[in-house]
Structure formats: structure tokens, C-alpha cells
Scaffold this active site. Structure first.
Site, PDB file in Angstrom:
ATOM      1  N   ALA A 191       0.842  -1.203   0.000  1.00  0.00           N
ATOM      2  CA  ALA A 191       0.000   0.000   0.000  1.00  0.00           C
ATOM      3  C   ALA A 191       0.875   1.250   0.000  1.00  0.00           C
ATOM      4  O   ALA A 191       2.029   1.216   0.421  1.00  0.00           O
ATOM      5  CB  ALA A 191      -0.888  -0.005   1.245  1.00  0.00           C
TER       6      ALA A 191
ATOM      7  N   GLY B 282       0.557  -5.307   0.929  1.00  0.00           N
ATOM      8  CA  GLY B 282      -0.410  -5.330  -0.169  1.00  0.00           C
ATOM      9  C   GLY B 282       0.182  -5.948  -1.423  1.00  0.00           C
ATOM     10  O   GLY B 282      -0.545  -6.510  -2.257  1.00  0.00           O
TER      11      GLY B 282
ATOM     12  N   GLU C 140      -0.311  -9.536  -0.977  1.00  0.00           N
ATOM     13  CA  GLU C 140      -1.759  -9.805  -1.083  1.00  0.00           C
ATOM     14  C   GLU C 140      -2.197  -9.791  -2.545  1.00  0.00           C
ATOM     15  O   GLU C 140      -3.030 -10.594  -2.972  1.00  0.00           O
ATOM     16  CB  GLU C 140      -2.551  -8.768  -0.283  1.00  0.00           C
ATOM     17  CG  GLU C 140      -2.351  -8.926   1.225  1.00  0.00           C
ATOM     18  CD  GLU C 140      -3.174  -7.917   2.002  1.00  0.00           C
ATOM     19  OE1 GLU C 140      -2.821  -6.723   1.951  1.00  0.00           O
ATOM     20  OE2 GLU C 140      -4.172  -8.316   2.629  1.00  0.00           O
TER      21      GLU C 140
ATOM     22  N   GLU D  20       2.546  -5.902   7.990  1.00  0.00           N
ATOM     23  CA  GLU D  20       1.604  -4.897   8.510  1.00  0.00           C
ATOM     24  C   GLU D  20       1.659  -4.721  10.021  1.00  0.00           C
ATOM     25  O   GLU D  20       1.419  -3.630  10.529  1.00  0.00           O
ATOM     26  CB  GLU D  20       0.169  -5.236   8.083  1.00  0.00           C
ATOM     27  CG  GLU D  20      -0.153  -4.968   6.621  1.00  0.00           C
ATOM     28  CD  GLU D  20       0.290  -6.070   5.667  1.00  0.00           C
ATOM     29  OE1 GLU D  20       1.018  -6.994   6.087  1.00  0.00           O
ATOM     30  OE2 GLU D  20      -0.093  -6.011   4.479  1.00  0.00           O
TER      31      GLU D  20
END
Ligand code: NAD
Length: 701
Positions: free
Chosen positions: A63, A104, A107, A127
Site C-alpha cells: 500500500a 499489499g 496480497e 503490517e
């Protein structure tokens, strides 16, 4: 802005290549471009399969955390929705993981149908380090693709794994050979899949049978990490999210993950950890200084003094592959220092942390000598001799005559005036403080002390060097004790005063560790040496002459020869490593209190914390007022990385921002008014604290 995705179709394969330096972060523009690319490939009848890759050295760093807390973070397409769309695509999507796939980024890869990795790729969900859990399906897809234990381990630790480990756990489907061209290998892999009509796959179709998870498994895991994760809510939330992946439909697990993710985002711990993340990235930006300034080359280093610090600093450089010349005053002192270094590396080999070859290669980088002239060729000299200004001045005069032109001359002093040391040379521009912490080869903090005349390139070289040594470098201006030790003074002063007022060392330490400090202050003083703190008070009596109790308990212990762990007695008693309370110290404190007319009483845990932490914050405020630190985040980095302040509270200044300057000011005033002359002397709040309390402002800007 250039397009964050390159798109091309070749022989039935659509290549979606992320192209947003440096790490392909998944900001809104990247997410929108990924969705566009995916839709284009889906709509193109000439495309059978989609290869999602990267033009950068990393696959994807995750992210865009600068979007956190802003509407852009959730702007369409949000990451969660985008990954569900990728997973639902009608054509197989192959993630080409050429390098790091983090957060992310991993992911994203997990939402693809197939994953092909380079042998050097690293995959992780870090995270928790930001006080969060993966919020785009990571807690649901990883346990389905790998296993519950693997997912728990990766998500609660935040540590990345390598490609071989990922392959062994089914997180990737194949890994390129070590000598293969990655682009060619992934293309061949995609073609094979496509020619075999490989199916699309979805985590939606994978159920984790509860019978595969032994009874009590999650609770055992919880208990196993409890001590390490105390104060941090994210690891527990990760466990709950993964629990929701077992025996429940994918969509329900995703919903649970989302709820936990957003709850965590609102916690002070997440704010604290993100504050530290940004502080670390910002700490090398020096106001008014051009970051492009050319640096000096540092290829060889000389260290003067092979005591506790000199030996540790030498190891630090050798570990980074930089050759060290270690200079001592006598053969005996040199042998002692080199012996300490060898013993440290031998210990590592014995514990299996280092292989014997590595040890030999590293130790060979450290050359000891008693010949000062050996420093004539080095690029940087670090002085780590006794903490005595006269000795340091004499040494710098000598260094000035020996070191080559352009060499950087650094002092590891804890308290002395770097400008006076610099003035002993004819090149004060080349002088800087490099304040390492003990043990220097372990502790991450490096205070870089900028003297009045330190040249810009010297300062920037020192900061870069900190990164090369894997440290957290923070700039401090010149003052007694710089940022860290200057703030340690009010903190330890209050702790010692509390003993005179009736608290015990164990009670004070317990309050501080329950606040989250790694160690209580008295345990720290016993470790560092009561004699060291006694030394630091010498020559400064005028600054506390109006407080007869100042340092009284420390002085009394010093006079009794109770220097702490090294003499088996200090604020506590020691049998080997075991610490126990010592009633003699409590009696001693009562006796001193009696002499000084200080009334002893019951003291609450809350008072201990406020009395120690508020003056610490207020000293930080003065440091900011005086421009000794550039930012509150720098102070926080110092206290979290050098003094055991709990990272989940973000450092003293972030903690103050969290509870509000008004609360801290009211606390300072309360003790100013309730502690008589002592309160009047030590609890006068700084102007900056008063200003922020009035305006509702924050230390962090
Ligand atoms: P130490 O007493 O363990 O070592 C000092 C060494 O310097 C001794 O081995 C001594 O023989 C050598 N020495 C003295 N004069 C010398 C000279 N002219 N030439 C060559 N060698 C000489 O001390 P230390 O704890 O390593 O501290 C060194 C410096 O680091 C001090 O300025 C101290 O304030 C600072 N420091 C110490 C710590 C700590 O926790 N110990 C932490 C940060 C900074």
C-alpha cells in the site's frame, strides 16, 4: 504523471507490468491502472492468460502508506475490492514475483491464480510493524494457500520469507532456476499453463477443515507470543482474523478481516508505529541542507580506544565489511579489546548465529595497533577513549597532526562539548559526534552530533554511514548529553527522588515496565554502572546546587562501592544474573530522606509514571525549542531505539501528542504545586509545552 502500468499483448499473453518507481506502491493511480489493464485483457479475445509483473527491482512494496488516513486510501478501486476482482477474473492471472512482495504487494500476488517467483524474491506481510493486519485478504488467502501455522507465523511476526520457503509452503507454485533469465522463465511458465488450459483458481473454493487444526492450537500460539507482543493489539487481531479463516466461508473471513483492520487503524498503537515509520524515513532530511550534496568516501576507519565502546564500534564496522584500525594506548589494553571482540564472535559461532568462516573473515577486518601513525591513511577516525574533556582535547590535537586532509574526525563522547573538542583541531569542519550506544554492535541508535562548524558533507556522510551500519541515525545539536542523555537526566532524577519519598527501586521499575519500558531505570543504572552516572554528575554540581537531595542516593551507593551488576550490588543485589530487592537500599533511602526532611509516603503507580515521564517530555520540548532536535519524531526515534521507550507508544513526544499537551502541562503544574521547593525547582513547564496546551497543538507537525 507517467502511466504506472505498461500493457502489451504477445502471443496470447497480456503483460501487465507495474512501472512506478521505486516500489510500485499501490496508490490510487496504480490501483486504477491495474483494474484498467485487467479489464482490457479480459475483453481481448486474443488474450488467454495475464502475467502481472514489475519493471522495478521489487515486485511490489504494498500500500502507499502516505495515503493512510486520507480519502485516497479508500478511493475506488480500493485494494480490497481490486484484489477480489482479480481473483474473480475469467482468465488465469500469473504473478511474476521478481523481488520483494510485501504487504499489499504479497496480497496482490495471493489474489492471482498462479505465482511464479525469482529465487531471490522475498515475500512477507509486515503490517503488524505498522500496528495493522493485512487488510486486503491476506489473513484469509495465506492460510488457505499455505497453512494456518505458516500464516500465523508470517502475519504475527511480519518477517518476510525467501522463495524456497514460499515454494515449500505452497505460497508460490514455481521458482525460476538460479541462472535463468526471469522474464523468459515466467513467460515460458505462463505459456505452459496456457497450453495446458490451466484453470482459474480462487481461494473462495478452498475450505480449511477445522479438524486439521488441533484443539487449543490458537491459544497455545497466543501464549507463545504473549510476552513479545505485550502492548501491541495487532498480533492478537491477526490471530482472530486467521481463526475466522477456519471452518468459515471465505466471504465471512474477509468481512472479519476488514472489521479488525479498520478497528486497528483507530488505535493509538497504529498511530504510534506509523509515526515511527515516517520519523525513520524523515530523520535524514536536514532543514536547509541540499540532500544531493556530494558525500565523502568512507572505505577505511580508525578507532581510538578499544574499551567497551571502541570494541563494539569496531565490530559494527567489520560487520558492514569496512576495515578497521583499532588503536590503543598499550599492548595490554589492545589485547584486552581484541580478546573481547574475538570472544563476542566466538559466542555467535557457538550459538549458531555465524559460521566460522564468516567470523574469520570479519575478525580479519579489524587490525589492532599501538602506533598512532597508523591512522594517517584512514577516511574516518572515531575517538572512544575515557570520558574526560582534557584527554579528548589532547587526543584531537594529536589527531589533527596525523589524519589525512579530508578525513572525518568523530567523537563518541556521551556528554562533552563537541565544539570544544573540534576547536582543538585546525579543521573543525571535519569534526562531528558519532554517539553509539552500548552494546554498539547491537543497539540501533546512532546520535550524529552536529557541531557549530561541522561541514554539510560531513554531516550527510555521517548519516549515510549510519544507514550502512544498519543503524537509525538521528541528528542532535550540541548540548550536555545531546538528545538522549539530556532527557535521561530528568527521568532518572525523578526516579531517584521517588526513592527518597518512599517508593522502592522494584516498585519504580515495575511501574515503568508496566508502562512499557523495556527495563526499569534502576535495573538500567545497575547495568550501565552507578559509577558512570556518578561521573556524569561531577563538574556539574552548580546546576543542581539548590537541590540538596539531587543524586544523593546514587552518591551514597557509589561511596559504598555498590556500582551495580559489576560489583554484585547496586540498587539491587545480584547473584549471577538474578536480581533481588535489597532492603539495605530502602533503609538507605529512608535515612537520606530523614536527614533532608523529606517525608516518606505511599506512592501510586500512576504518580511514578507521571513523575518520570512528564519531565522527560518537557525536556524534549526544551530540546525542540532550542533547535537541538529538528523534529519531535527525531526525539522519539532516540528514545525508542536507545532507551527502551515502548515503540507502541511511539516515543515520548508522540505519547504526549496522544494524551494531549494539556494533560502533560496539568501534570507538571500539579507536581510543581504539591512538591514544595522541589516541585518549584524541577516542575516549571517549558514555554513550548504551555503554548501547545493553550493552542491544542501537537509536537509532531
Ligand atoms: P572504556 O573505559 O571501556 O574504554 C576506554 C578505552 O580507551 C580504554 O581501553 C583505554 O585504554 C583507551 N584509551 C584511553 N586513552 C587513550 C588514548 N589516548 N589512546 C588510545 N586509547 C586510549 O570506556 P567506554 O565505556 O568504552 O567509553 C568510551 C567513550 O564512549 C566515552 O567517551 C564514553 O562516554 C562513551 N560512551 C560510552 C557508553 C557506554 O555505555 N559505555 C555509551 C556511549 C558512549
Amino acid at each position: 504523471m507517467s502511466d504506472p502500468i505498461q500493457y502489451r499483448v504477445e502471443d496470447g499473453l497480456a503483460f501487465l507490468t507495474m512501472d512506478a518507481p521505486p516500489v510500485n506502491s499501490l496508490g490510487q493511480a496504480m490501483r486504477a491502472a491495474l483494474l484498467d489493464g485487467l479489464q482490457q485483457a479480459e475483453a481481448d479475445d486474443n488474450v488467454d492468460a495475464i502475467v502481472l509483473g514489475s519493471s522495478q527491482r521489487v515486485f511490489c512494496g504494498g500500500a502507499d502508506i502516505s495515503e493512510f488516513g486520507s480519502p485516497r486510501f479508500l478511493a475506488e478501486p480500493d485494494l480490497f475490492g481490486l484484489l477480489n476482482t482479480i481473483e474473480a477474473a475469467s482468465k488465469p492471472v500469473i504473478a511474476a514475483i521478481n523481488g520483494f512482495a510485501l504487504g499489499g504487494g504479497l496480497e496482490l500476488a495471493l489474489a492471482c491464480d498462479y505465482r511464479f517467483a525469482a529465487p531471490t524474491a522475498r515475500l512477507g506481510l509486515p503490517e503488524v510493524n505498522l500496528g495493522l493486519i493485512p487488510g486486503a485478504g491476506g489473513t484469509q488467502r495465506l492460510p488457505r494457500l499455505a497453512s494456518v501455522p505458516k500464516a500465523l507465523d508470517m502475519i504475527t511476526s511480519g518477517k518476510p520469507i525467501d522463495a524456497a520457503d514460499a515454494l515449500a509452503h505452497g505460497i508460490v507454485d514455481a521458482v525460476a532456476g538460479p541462472d535463468e533469465d526471469f522474464a523468459a522463465a515466467v513467460t515460458a511458465y505462463a505459456r505452459t499453463l496456457s497450453s495446458e488450459d490451466a484453470p482459474v483458481r480462487s481461494c473462495n473454493d478452498i475450505d480449511i477443515d477445522p479438524a486439521t487444526v488441533p484443539d487449543g492450537f490458537f491459544d497455545d500460539f497466543r501464549a507463545g507470543i504473549a510476552r513479545k507482543t505485550q502492548g501491541y493489539p495487532a498480533p492478537e487481531a491477526a490471530i482472530q482474523a486467521i481463526e475466522a479463516a477456519v471452518g468459515q466461508p471465505f466471504a465471512e473471513g474477509l468481512a472479519r478481516e476488514q472489521a479488525l483492520f479498520f478497528e486497528l487503524g483507530e488505535t493509538p498503537q497504529a498511530r504510534a508505529l506509523q509515526h515511527l515509520f515516517f520519523a525513520e524515513r524523515g530523520s535524514r532530511k536536514i532543514p536547509g541542507l541540499d540532500p544531493k550534496t556530494a558525500r565523502r568516501d568512507i572505505n577505511t576507519v580508525g578507532i581510538v580506544g578499544a574499551g567497551t565502546m571502541g570494541a563494539g564500534i569496531a565490530m559494527c564496522f567489520a560487520n558492514a565489511g569496512i576495515p578497521v584500525t583499532l588503536v590503543e594506548i598499550s599492548d595490554q589494553a589492545l589485547e584486552r579489546g581484541l580478546g573481547r571482540i574475538r570472544a563476542d564472535y566466538d559466542g555467535r559461532v557457538e550459538r549458531g548465529r555465524l559460521d566460522a568462516d564468516q567470523r574469520d573473515r570479519t575478525v580479519a577486518l579489524i587490525e589492532g595497533t599501538t602506533d598512532f601513525q597508523a591512522l594517517s591513511h584512514v577516511d574516518l577516525v572515531i575517538e572512544a577513549v575515557f570520558e574526560d574533556l582534557a584527554i579528548k582535547i589532547e587526543l584531537f590535537e594529536k589527531l589533527d597532526g596525523v589524519a589525512r586532509t579530508g578525513a572525518i574526525l568523530a567523537t563518541n563522547t556521551s556528554y562533552q562539548d563537541v565544539d570544544r573538542i573540534a576547536a582543538a583541531t585546525n579543521r573543525p569542519r571535519d569534526v562531528v559526534g558519532l554517539h553509539f550506544f552500548s552494546p554498539a554492535n547491537i543497539m540501533r541508535l546512532l546520535e550524529v552530533v552536529r557541531g557549530a562548524h561541522t561541514a554539510d558533507d560531513v554531516l550527510l556522510t555521517a548519516l549515510d554511514l549510519g544507514i550502512r551500519l544498519k543503524k537509525v541515525p538521528v541528528v542532535s545539536g550540541v548540548c550536555h548529553g545531546f538528545i538522549g542523555n539530556r532527557m535521561l537526566e530528568p527521568y532518572s532524577r525523578e526516579a531517584a527522588r521517588l526513592l527518597l519519598e518512599g517508593a522502592t527501586p522494584a516498585q519504580v521499575d515495575a511501574a515503568l515496565t508496566s508502562f512499557g519500558f523495556a527495563m526499569g531505570i534502576f535495573a538500567v543504572m545497575d547495568l550501565a554502572g552507578i559509577d558512570v552516572f556518578w561521573m556524569a554528575r561531577q563538574g556539574r554540581q552548580d546546576t543542581f546546587a539548590d537541590d540538596p537531595g539531587y543524586g544523593a542516593i546514587g552518591d551514597a551507593l557509589y561511596e559504598l562501592g555498590r556500582y551495580g551488576q559489576k560489583t554484585g550490588r547496586g540498587f539491587y543485589r545480584y547473584e549471577g544474573r538474578d536480581r533481588s530487592e535489597d532492603p539495605e537500599v530502602v533503609e538507605l533511602a529512608a535515612k537520606i530522606a530523614g536527614k533532608l526532611g523529606i517525608e516518606q509516603r505511599e506512592i501510586s503507580e500512576q504518580e511514578i509514571i507521571e513523575r518520570c515521564v512528564y519531565p522527560l517530555i518537557d525536556e524534549g520540548a526544551r530540546i525542540l525549542e532550542e533547535g537541538i532536535a529538528y523534529r519531535s519524531g527525531d526525539i522519539d526515534l532516540v528514545w525508542v531505539n536507545g532507551y527502551g521507550f515502548p515503540a507502541w507508544r511511539g516515543g515520548p513526544m508522540q505519547y504526549a501528542d496522544e494524551i494531549g499537551a494539556r494533560t502533560v502541562l496539568d501534570g507538571m503544574r500539579k507536581y510543581r504545586d504539591s512538591l514544595g521547593d522541589y516541585g518549584q525547582r524541577w516542575f516549571q513547564p517549558s514555554a513550548l509545552l504551555q503554548e501547545l496546551a493553550t493552542d491544542g497543538g501537537r509536537f509532531s507537525r
